[in-house]
Design a protein around this motif. Structure first.
Motif, mmCIF file in Angstrom:
data_model
loop_
_atom_site.group_PDB
_atom_site.id
_atom_site.type_symbol
_atom_site.label_atom_id
_atom_site.label_comp_id
_atom_site.label_asym_id
_atom_site.label_seq_id
_atom_site.Cartn_x
_atom_site.Cartn_y
_atom_site.Cartn_z
ATOM 1 N N PHE A 22 35.813 4.418 35.639
ATOM 2 C CA PHE A 22 35.191 5.591 36.242
ATOM 3 C C PHE A 22 33.681 5.425 36.178
ATOM 4 O O PHE A 22 33.154 4.897 35.204
ATOM 5 C CB PHE A 22 35.595 6.871 35.493
ATOM 6 C CG PHE A 22 37.086 7.068 35.436
ATOM 7 C CD1 PHE A 22 37.764 7.615 36.509
ATOM 8 C CD2 PHE A 22 37.804 6.704 34.315
ATOM 9 C CE1 PHE A 22 39.140 7.802 36.468
ATOM 10 C CE2 PHE A 22 39.180 6.878 34.263
ATOM 11 C CZ PHE A 22 39.842 7.431 35.344
ATOM 12 N N ASP A 23 33.014 5.889 37.210
ATOM 13 C CA ASP A 23 31.562 5.852 37.139
ATOM 14 C C ASP A 23 31.111 6.956 36.183
ATOM 15 O O ASP A 23 31.928 7.689 35.629
ATOM 16 C CB ASP A 23 30.928 5.979 38.525
ATOM 17 C CG ASP A 23 31.246 7.306 39.207
ATOM 18 O OD1 ASP A 23 31.549 8.287 38.515
ATOM 19 O OD2 ASP A 23 31.177 7.353 40.442
ATOM 20 N N THR A 24 29.842 7.077 35.965
ATOM 21 C CA THR A 24 29.356 8.037 34.986
ATOM 22 C C THR A 24 29.112 9.426 35.569
ATOM 23 O O THR A 24 28.677 10.301 34.862
ATOM 24 C CB THR A 24 28.052 7.525 34.343
ATOM 25 O OG1 THR A 24 27.098 7.296 35.392
ATOM 26 C CG2 THR A 24 28.286 6.241 33.570
ATOM 27 N N SER A 25 29.412 9.612 36.831
ATOM 28 C CA SER A 25 29.224 10.919 37.444
ATOM 29 C C SER A 25 30.403 11.827 37.126
ATOM 30 O O SER A 25 31.555 11.423 37.262
ATOM 31 C CB SER A 25 29.118 10.785 38.966
ATOM 32 O OG SER A 25 28.032 9.953 39.307
ATOM 33 N N PRO A 26 30.123 13.065 36.712
ATOM 34 C CA PRO A 26 31.234 14.000 36.457
ATOM 35 C C PRO A 26 31.972 14.339 37.745
ATOM 36 O O PRO A 26 31.385 14.319 38.827
ATOM 37 C CB PRO A 26 30.548 15.235 35.874
ATOM 38 C CG PRO A 26 29.102 15.064 36.121
ATOM 39 C CD PRO A 26 28.825 13.643 36.466
ATOM 40 N N TRP A 27 33.241 14.642 37.609
ATOM 41 C CA TRP A 27 34.063 15.012 38.755
ATOM 42 C C TRP A 27 33.711 16.397 39.266
ATOM 43 O O TRP A 27 33.812 16.688 40.439
ATOM 44 C CB TRP A 27 35.532 14.946 38.413
ATOM 45 C CG TRP A 27 36.013 13.562 38.133
ATOM 46 C CD1 TRP A 27 35.401 12.392 38.474
ATOM 47 C CD2 TRP A 27 37.199 13.187 37.456
ATOM 48 N NE1 TRP A 27 36.134 11.320 38.052
ATOM 49 C CE2 TRP A 27 37.257 11.776 37.411
ATOM 50 C CE3 TRP A 27 38.226 13.893 36.867
ATOM 51 C CZ2 TRP A 27 38.289 11.075 36.825
ATOM 52 C CZ3 TRP A 27 39.255 13.189 36.283
ATOM 53 C CH2 TRP A 27 39.293 11.798 36.268
ATOM 54 N N VAL A 28 33.353 17.269 38.349
ATOM 55 C CA VAL A 28 32.995 18.634 38.712
ATOM 56 C C VAL A 28 31.774 19.051 37.901
ATOM 57 O O VAL A 28 31.503 18.499 36.844
ATOM 58 C CB VAL A 28 34.149 19.637 38.436
ATOM 59 C CG1 VAL A 28 35.339 19.362 39.318
ATOM 60 C CG2 VAL A 28 34.546 19.631 36.986
ATOM 61 N N ALA A 29 31.061 20.030 38.411
ATOM 62 C CA ALA A 29 29.903 20.558 37.686
ATOM 63 C C ALA A 29 30.382 21.587 36.673
ATOM 64 O O ALA A 29 31.470 22.150 36.803
ATOM 65 C CB ALA A 29 28.926 21.184 38.669
ATOM 66 N N GLY A 30 29.570 21.836 35.683
ATOM 67 C CA GLY A 30 29.922 22.830 34.684
ATOM 68 C C GLY A 30 28.774 23.033 33.723
ATOM 69 O O GLY A 30 27.735 22.380 33.831
ATOM 70 N N PRO A 31 28.977 23.927 32.769
ATOM 71 C CA PRO A 31 27.909 24.199 31.810
ATOM 72 C C PRO A 31 27.675 22.997 30.892
ATOM 73 O O PRO A 31 28.518 22.105 30.793
ATOM 74 C CB PRO A 31 28.446 25.397 31.020
ATOM 75 C CG PRO A 31 29.921 25.347 31.185
ATOM 76 C CD PRO A 31 30.173 24.714 32.518
ATOM 77 N N PRO A 32 26.545 22.989 30.199
ATOM 78 C CA PRO A 32 26.294 21.916 29.233
ATOM 79 C C PRO A 32 27.385 21.891 28.164
ATOM 80 O O PRO A 32 28.060 22.901 27.915
ATOM 81 C CB PRO A 32 24.948 22.289 28.605
ATOM 82 C CG PRO A 32 24.349 23.317 29.504
ATOM 83 C CD PRO A 32 25.472 23.964 30.248
ATOM 84 N N LEU A 33 27.555 20.746 27.540
ATOM 85 C CA LEU A 33 28.604 20.558 26.541
ATOM 86 C C LEU A 33 28.544 21.604 25.434
ATOM 87 O O LEU A 33 29.575 22.108 24.975
ATOM 88 C CB LEU A 33 28.494 19.144 25.962
ATOM 89 C CG LEU A 33 29.690 18.582 25.229
ATOM 90 C CD1 LEU A 33 30.957 18.657 26.056
ATOM 91 C CD2 LEU A 33 29.417 17.157 24.785
ATOM 92 N N ASN A 34 27.337 21.977 25.015
ATOM 93 C CA ASN A 34 27.222 22.947 23.914
ATOM 94 C C ASN A 34 27.599 24.370 24.339
ATOM 95 O O ASN A 34 27.579 25.279 23.525
ATOM 96 C CB ASN A 34 25.831 22.912 23.290
ATOM 97 C CG ASN A 34 24.739 23.353 24.238
ATOM 98 O OD1 ASN A 34 24.990 23.653 25.413
ATOM 99 N ND2 ASN A 34 23.518 23.385 23.736
#
Length: 153
Positions: A22-34
């Motif tokens: 998988f490339d390093t781009s997320p599949w979907v957007a979302g809030p920061p991990l924290n």
């Protein structure tokens, strides 16, 4: 089962399977991990000590695992005879890494843990029967989960 303990033919077959990349781009957007609320979904056939074990019944697909579960309260009733349970017996985090996630919450790396996590028996997984998966997805959404850690075993 360990790779060195299978026949040469089985070893060659297993080593011939391609691992996805998988490339390093997320599949979907979302809030920061924290700020993420994280749940575990595992195929290890886990359930509470007082829950019924997994059966071969077509309607027996998943179990709900409370977020406050402790290691000695979790049982593995995975049905595959060749399934190696030794890792789970030594450290449940191998298939259900809730202790590591609790540490990440305590360190402020992830926001919170879900109130409930889910386990199903991979022997029962059927891609042509998506209803139980949709049901789990609905329960995750109801719990406010916006990140799921998938643990196929």
């Amino acid at each position: 089962m360990r790779l060195e303990n299978v026949s040469k033919e089985e070893r060659e077959l297993l080593l011939s399977f391609k691992c996805p990349s998988f490339d390093t781009s997320p599949w979907v957007a979302g809030p920061p991990l924290n700020q993420r609320r994280v749940a575990i979904v595992t195929t290890a056939g886990l359930h509470g000590r007082h829950d019924r074990p997994f059966q071969m019944d077509p309607d027996d697909f998943y179990r709900v695992i409370p977020g406050n579960v402790q290691a000695n309260d979790l049982i593995m009733s995975h049905m595959a005879a060749s399934f190696d349970r030794s890792g789970f017996q030594r450290d449940w985090n191998v298939v259900f890494p809730i202790d590591r996630l609790r540490e990440l919450v305590a360190d402020g790396i992830i926001g919170s843990l879900a109130d409930f996590h889910y386990s199903y028996n991979s022997v029962r997984a059927q891609p042509d029967a998506p209803e139980p998966i949709r049901e789990i997805a609905g329960l995750l959404k109801k719990d406010g989960v916006n990140a799921a850690l998938l643990f196929p075993v």
